[in-house]
Design a protein around this motif. Structure first.
Motif, short mmCIF file in Angstrom:
data_model
loop_
_atom_site.label_atom_id
_atom_site.label_comp_id
_atom_site.label_asym_id
_atom_site.label_seq_id
_atom_site.Cartn_x
_atom_site.Cartn_y
_atom_site.Cartn_z
N ALA A 1 0.84 -1.20 0.00
CA ALA A 1 0.00 0.00 0.00
C ALA A 1 0.87 1.26 0.00
CB ALA A 1 -0.92 0.00 1.21
N GLY A 2 1.93 1.23 0.78
CA GLY A 2 2.85 2.37 0.81
C GLY A 2 3.52 2.60 -0.52
N ALA A 3 3.93 1.52 -1.20
CA ALA A 3 4.56 1.65 -2.51
C ALA A 3 3.59 2.26 -3.52
CB ALA A 3 5.05 0.29 -3.00
N GLY A 4 2.37 1.78 -3.53
CA GLY A 4 1.37 2.32 -4.45
C GLY A 4 1.06 3.77 -4.18
N PHE A 5 0.87 4.10 -2.91
CA PHE A 5 0.57 5.48 -2.54
C PHE A 5 1.75 6.40 -2.85
CE2 PHE A 5 0.26 8.99 0.55
CZ PHE A 5 -0.99 9.49 0.18
N GLY A 6 2.96 5.94 -2.54
CA GLY A 6 4.15 6.74 -2.81
C GLY A 6 4.36 6.99 -4.29
N ALA A 7 4.15 5.95 -5.10
CA ALA A 7 4.29 6.10 -6.55
C ALA A 7 3.26 7.08 -7.09
CB ALA A 7 4.15 4.76 -7.25
N TRP A 8 2.03 6.95 -6.63
CA TRP A 8 0.97 7.84 -7.10
C TRP A 8 1.23 9.29 -6.72
CZ3 TRP A 8 -3.15 10.08 -4.00
CH2 TRP A 8 -4.08 10.77 -4.77
N MET A 9 1.56 9.54 -5.46
CA MET A 9 1.80 10.91 -5.01
C MET A 9 3.02 11.52 -5.70
SD MET A 9 -0.60 11.86 -3.07
CE MET A 9 0.09 13.33 -2.35
N SER A 10 4.09 10.76 -5.80
CA SER A 10 5.30 11.28 -6.43
C SER A 10 5.10 11.53 -7.93
CB SER A 10 6.46 10.32 -6.24
OG SER A 10 6.79 10.23 -4.88
N SER A 11 4.31 10.69 -8.57
CA SER A 11 4.07 10.91 -10.00
C SER A 11 3.26 12.19 -10.23
CB SER A 11 3.39 9.71 -10.64
OG SER A 11 2.08 9.53 -10.13
N MET A 12 2.39 12.53 -9.31
CA MET A 12 1.64 13.77 -9.43
C MET A 12 2.57 14.99 -9.33
SD MET A 12 -1.49 13.01 -9.96
CE MET A 12 -0.93 11.59 -10.86
N ILE A 13 3.61 14.86 -8.56
CA ILE A 13 4.59 15.93 -8.46
C ILE A 13 5.52 15.91 -9.67
CG2 ILE A 13 6.58 16.78 -7.12
CD1 ILE A 13 5.09 15.61 -4.62
N GLY A 14 6.00 14.73 -10.05
CA GLY A 14 6.94 14.60 -11.15
C GLY A 14 6.39 15.02 -12.49
N ILE A 15 5.09 14.87 -12.68
CA ILE A 15 4.49 15.21 -13.98
C ILE A 15 4.53 16.73 -14.22
CG2 ILE A 15 2.06 15.54 -13.34
CD1 ILE A 15 1.43 13.61 -15.69
N ARG A 16 4.69 17.48 -13.16
CA ARG A 16 4.71 18.95 -13.29
C ARG A 16 6.11 19.49 -13.56
NH1 ARG A 16 1.42 21.91 -8.85
NH2 ARG A 16 1.94 23.53 -10.33
N HIS A 17 7.12 18.63 -13.53
CA HIS A 17 8.50 19.07 -13.74
C HIS A 17 9.05 18.49 -15.04
CE1 HIS A 17 8.85 20.86 -9.77
NE2 HIS A 17 8.16 19.83 -9.31
N ASP A 18 9.87 19.30 -15.70
CA ASP A 18 10.48 18.83 -16.94
C ASP A 18 11.49 17.73 -16.66
OD1 ASP A 18 9.06 20.62 -18.47
OD2 ASP A 18 10.63 22.16 -18.40
N ASN A 19 11.65 16.86 -17.62
CA ASN A 19 12.64 15.80 -17.54
C ASN A 19 14.03 16.44 -17.50
OD1 ASN A 19 14.45 13.71 -18.05
ND2 ASN A 19 13.09 12.69 -19.48
N PRO A 20 14.79 16.20 -16.45
CA PRO A 20 16.11 16.84 -16.36
C PRO A 20 17.04 16.42 -17.49
CG PRO A 20 15.80 15.26 -14.56
CD PRO A 20 14.50 15.36 -15.29
N GLN A 21 16.82 15.26 -18.08
CA GLN A 21 17.63 14.81 -19.21
C GLN A 21 17.43 15.73 -20.41
OE1 GLN A 21 19.61 12.23 -18.77
NE2 GLN A 21 20.39 11.97 -20.82
N LEU A 22 16.21 16.25 -20.58
CA LEU A 22 15.91 17.09 -21.74
C LEU A 22 16.32 18.54 -21.55
CD1 LEU A 22 12.41 15.74 -22.78
CD2 LEU A 22 14.66 14.96 -23.46
N GLU A 23 16.52 18.95 -20.32
CA GLU A 23 16.88 20.35 -20.06
C GLU A 23 18.17 20.74 -20.75
OE1 GLU A 23 16.81 20.97 -15.84
OE2 GLU A 23 14.63 20.76 -15.74
N SER A 24 19.10 19.81 -20.88
CA SER A 24 20.38 20.12 -21.53
C SER A 24 20.21 20.38 -23.03
CB SER A 24 21.38 19.00 -21.29
OG SER A 24 20.91 17.78 -21.81
#
Length: 170
Positions: free
Chosen positions: A99-122
């Motif tokens: 349950a913690g893994a699922g919740f952590g993945a879901w919450m973090s993905s909601m944050i990560g989707i708002r940030h650009d891929n650092p690989q592409l920034e270069s």
């Protein structure tokens, strides 16, 4: 093992030609991703989606790991100090970890989707100047072949190298 090959192309016209050449080399459009400036006409090209342009995958992976650890610790705590005399077995530890893994993945993905891929920034400056970034997911044993195909047929292409592995999530 999959690898992601990155290269910069001088313009949209060259990008169309590279896509055609890669299709002839048995690379499907599902394995190609194009990132260009917003004003470029990329119709007919395999455009990069949100998973390629955002930090979604990396954030979800880290969130799942952190959530799993937190869930297991919470389960172990409940096992050692059971609430109100309730008998708790080892399955609770596994359940809270999942349950913690699922919740952590879901919450973090909601944050990560708002940030650009650092690989592409270069590559952002080159993209802003009209170049086109192309990413191709390949089996590791085909990377050199595809690099040579692009280099030999399109001298304006700037091969940037590969990621050590293709992101596994999502």
């Amino acid at each position: 093992m999959q690898r992601r090959l990155y290269f910069l192309l001088p313009d949209i016209e060259t990008t169309h030609k590279v896509v055609e050449k890669l299709l002839l080399a048995r690379i499907s459009e599902d394995q190609m991703y194009v990132v260009a400036r917003h004003s470029a006409d990329t119709s007919g090209l395999p455009e990069a989606g949100i998973t390629e342009t955002s930090h979604l995958a990396g954030a979800a992976e880290r969130g799942a790991a952190a959530g799993a650890v937190t869930g297991v610790v919470a389960g172990l705590t409940a096992l050692v100090f059971p609430p109100a005399g309730i008998a708790i077995g080892g399955g609770v530890v596994a359940a809270t970890g999942l349950a913690g893994a699922g919740f952590g993945a879901w919450m973090s993905s909601m944050i990560g989707i708002r940030h650009d891929n650092p690989q592409l920034e270069s590559y952002q400056e080159a993209i802003d100047n009209g170049q086109v970034l192309m990413m191709v997911d390949l089996p590791a044993d085909r990377v050199e072949e595809i690099e040579n195909t692009v280099r030999d047929n399109y001298p304006g292409a700037d091969i940037q190298g590969t990621d050590p592995h293709k992101p596994a999530f999502p």
